[in-house]
Scaffold this motif. Structure first.
Motif, mmCIF file in Angstrom:
data_model
loop_
_atom_site.group_PDB
_atom_site.id
_atom_site.type_symbol
_atom_site.label_atom_id
_atom_site.label_comp_id
_atom_site.label_asym_id
_atom_site.label_seq_id
_atom_site.Cartn_x
_atom_site.Cartn_y
_atom_site.Cartn_z
ATOM 1 N N LYS A 182 -7.000 77.822 99.843
ATOM 2 C CA LYS A 182 -6.408 76.905 98.743
ATOM 3 C C LYS A 182 -5.322 75.871 99.466
ATOM 4 O O LYS A 182 -5.626 74.843 99.012
ATOM 5 C CB LYS A 182 -5.601 77.493 97.764
ATOM 6 C CG LYS A 182 -5.481 76.794 96.252
ATOM 7 C CD LYS A 182 -6.616 76.209 95.659
ATOM 8 C CE LYS A 182 -6.248 75.391 94.572
ATOM 9 N NZ LYS A 182 -7.417 74.593 93.994
ATOM 10 N N ALA A 183 -4.419 76.587 100.217
ATOM 11 C CA ALA A 183 -3.432 75.844 100.944
ATOM 12 C C ALA A 183 -3.894 74.528 101.862
ATOM 13 O O ALA A 183 -3.802 73.202 101.942
ATOM 14 C CB ALA A 183 -2.528 76.271 101.391
ATOM 15 N N GLU A 185 -7.067 73.305 101.504
ATOM 16 C CA GLU A 185 -7.763 72.298 100.708
ATOM 17 C C GLU A 185 -6.481 71.092 100.186
ATOM 18 O O GLU A 185 -7.168 69.887 99.988
ATOM 19 C CB GLU A 185 -8.514 72.715 99.597
ATOM 20 C CG GLU A 185 -9.459 71.696 98.692
ATOM 21 C CD GLU A 185 -10.483 70.951 99.800
ATOM 22 O OE1 GLU A 185 -10.633 69.947 99.512
ATOM 23 O OE2 GLU A 185 -10.949 71.485 100.687
ATOM 24 N N GLU A 186 -5.562 71.807 99.610
ATOM 25 C CA GLU A 186 -4.508 70.964 99.198
ATOM 26 C C GLU A 186 -3.892 69.888 100.215
ATOM 27 O O GLU A 186 -3.728 68.820 99.837
ATOM 28 C CB GLU A 186 -3.493 71.850 98.564
ATOM 29 C CG GLU A 186 -3.920 72.541 97.225
ATOM 30 C CD GLU A 186 -2.897 73.708 96.878
ATOM 31 O OE1 GLU A 186 -3.204 74.072 95.521
ATOM 32 O OE2 GLU A 186 -2.006 74.090 97.455
ATOM 33 N N HIS A 187 -3.801 70.559 101.356
ATOM 34 C CA HIS A 187 -3.296 69.682 102.402
ATOM 35 C C HIS A 187 -4.303 68.756 102.832
ATOM 36 O O HIS A 187 -3.754 67.309 103.091
ATOM 37 C CB HIS A 187 -2.985 70.554 103.687
ATOM 38 C CG HIS A 187 -1.838 71.307 103.679
ATOM 39 N ND1 HIS A 187 -1.702 72.641 104.072
ATOM 40 C CD2 HIS A 187 -0.380 70.821 103.573
ATOM 41 C CE1 HIS A 187 -0.372 73.025 103.699
ATOM 42 N NE2 HIS A 187 0.361 72.088 103.655
ATOM 43 N N GLN A 189 -6.181 67.016 100.503
ATOM 44 C CA GLN A 189 -6.520 66.139 99.596
ATOM 45 C C GLN A 189 -5.177 65.435 99.731
ATOM 46 O O GLN A 189 -5.129 64.207 99.399
ATOM 47 C CB GLN A 189 -6.258 66.973 98.490
ATOM 48 C CG GLN A 189 -7.855 67.637 97.953
ATOM 49 C CD GLN A 189 -7.706 68.390 96.808
ATOM 50 O OE1 GLN A 189 -6.584 68.745 96.189
ATOM 51 N NE2 GLN A 189 -8.909 68.992 96.259
ATOM 52 N N ILE A 190 -3.787 66.009 99.975
ATOM 53 C CA ILE A 190 -2.544 65.092 100.047
ATOM 54 C C ILE A 190 -2.751 64.187 100.981
ATOM 55 O O ILE A 190 -2.484 63.084 100.964
ATOM 56 C CB ILE A 190 -1.581 66.121 100.440
ATOM 57 C CG1 ILE A 190 -1.154 67.162 99.000
ATOM 58 C CG2 ILE A 190 -0.132 65.344 100.885
ATOM 59 C CD1 ILE A 190 -0.243 68.004 99.359
ATOM 60 N N LEU A 205 -0.576 65.494 93.680
ATOM 61 C CA LEU A 205 -1.071 66.796 94.564
ATOM 62 C C LEU A 205 -0.058 67.566 95.091
ATOM 63 O O LEU A 205 -0.185 68.771 95.323
ATOM 64 C CB LEU A 205 -2.167 65.984 95.573
ATOM 65 C CG LEU A 205 -3.340 65.614 95.287
ATOM 66 C CD1 LEU A 205 -3.873 64.704 96.113
ATOM 67 C CD2 LEU A 205 -4.113 66.663 94.475
ATOM 68 N N ILE A 208 1.120 70.011 92.525
ATOM 69 C CA ILE A 208 -0.043 70.920 92.478
ATOM 70 C C ILE A 208 0.284 72.085 93.657
ATOM 71 O O ILE A 208 0.340 73.175 93.238
ATOM 72 C CB ILE A 208 -1.235 70.570 92.194
ATOM 73 C CG1 ILE A 208 -1.360 69.730 91.061
ATOM 74 C CG2 ILE A 208 -2.155 71.462 92.371
ATOM 75 C CD1 ILE A 208 -2.713 68.845 90.946
ATOM 76 N N HIS A 209 0.340 71.447 94.499
ATOM 77 C CA HIS A 209 0.522 72.335 96.119
ATOM 78 C C HIS A 209 1.634 73.244 95.774
ATOM 79 O O HIS A 209 1.703 74.465 96.111
ATOM 80 C CB HIS A 209 0.594 71.515 97.088
ATOM 81 C CG HIS A 209 0.794 72.352 98.444
ATOM 82 N ND1 HIS A 209 -0.092 73.075 98.802
ATOM 83 C CD2 HIS A 209 1.895 72.252 99.130
ATOM 84 C CE1 HIS A 209 0.373 73.630 100.197
ATOM 85 N NE2 HIS A 209 1.733 73.049 100.241
ATOM 86 N N GLY A 212 1.493 75.875 93.194
ATOM 87 C CA GLY A 212 0.427 76.948 93.805
ATOM 88 C C GLY A 212 1.109 77.935 94.659
ATOM 89 O O GLY A 212 1.126 79.168 94.555
#
Length: 234
Positions: A182-183, A185-187, A189-190, A205, A208-209, A212
């Protein structure tokens, strides 16, 4: 492995109390000194080959920071992190990093973006290899580039003040495969939001990161040691 305290060196050009403080702080964050461990001035002075006065000053500074506490009949002990401590630290981190990402979007260079892309590629490989130690280091490098790109020295220093706390928490969450994926994917997106110069999306984002990350840590968080410690002193 050589102890942090055993490798203490008074020859470095800094006040001895600051060197002692930094060594004890590092030992706490790296788990060499654990919640409930007693810190006896006499023992520390002998171990670090210094007088008791700078030890006492360093312990006071650690107590001010909330890393140790003074208990009747026990003296100074290492203080464990409680649930509310973790929530507070992540709240501070969230406020600071959301502010930083605003300026990062404005000030980041093409060279920094390319370095971030490289870090993402390495992180992806390490995530699936389950090399959590290397992944932790590369993730730190990614965050460092992203934060420094804001070009706000005082803000960067404030964020770095909490870096050691966050490193300890992130080592825990990175043990969970679901959170690692998950992290990652978040990185991604950021980084894309930064490339697109979309400030509001980047801020959202980041929030959200970090939420999470907090949730993942709280799921694994245990107060067993702290509860036992409290029971002994009630």
């Amino acid at each position: 492995m050589k102890s942090i305290l055993d490798s203490f060196n008074v020859s470095r050009i800094k006040p001895i109390r600051d060197l002692i403080y930094e060594s004890l702080r590092q030992a706490i964050f790296e788990g060499e000194l654990k919640a409930g461990d007693r810190l006896v001035e006499k023992d520390l002075a002998e171990k670090m080959n210094v007088s008791r006065t700078p030890i006492r000053e360093a312990l006071r500074k650690l107590e001010t920071e909330g890393l140790v506490k003074h208990l009747p009949r026990k003296g100074v002990v290492v203080r464990g992190f409680k649930r509310e401590d973790v929530i507070e630290i992540y709240s501070i981190r969230k406020a600071l990093e959301i502010s930083a990402i605003t300026y990062t979007v404005e000030n980041i260079t093409d060279d920094e973006i390319n370095k971030l892309k490289e870090k993402i590629e390495i992180m992806e490989i390490l995530t699936y290899k389950e090399d959590t130690v290397s992944l932790f280091n590369v993730s730190q490098e990614f965050n460092d580039i992203l934060i420094r790109a804001c070009r706000m020295p005082r803000l960067i220093n404030l964020i770095n003040t909490y870096l050691e706390y966050l490193e300890q928490f992130r080592r825990v969450t990175m043990k969970k495969k679901k959170r690692r994926l998950k992290a990652l994917e978040e990185h991604k997106q950021i980084l894309q939001a930064v490339i697109d110069k979309d400030v509001e999306k980047a801020k959202n984002l980041v929030e959200i990161h970090l939420q999470g990350a907090l949730n993942a840590y709280l799921q694994t968080f245990t107060e067993d040691v702290q509860d036992e410690f409290n029971e002994e002193n009630t």
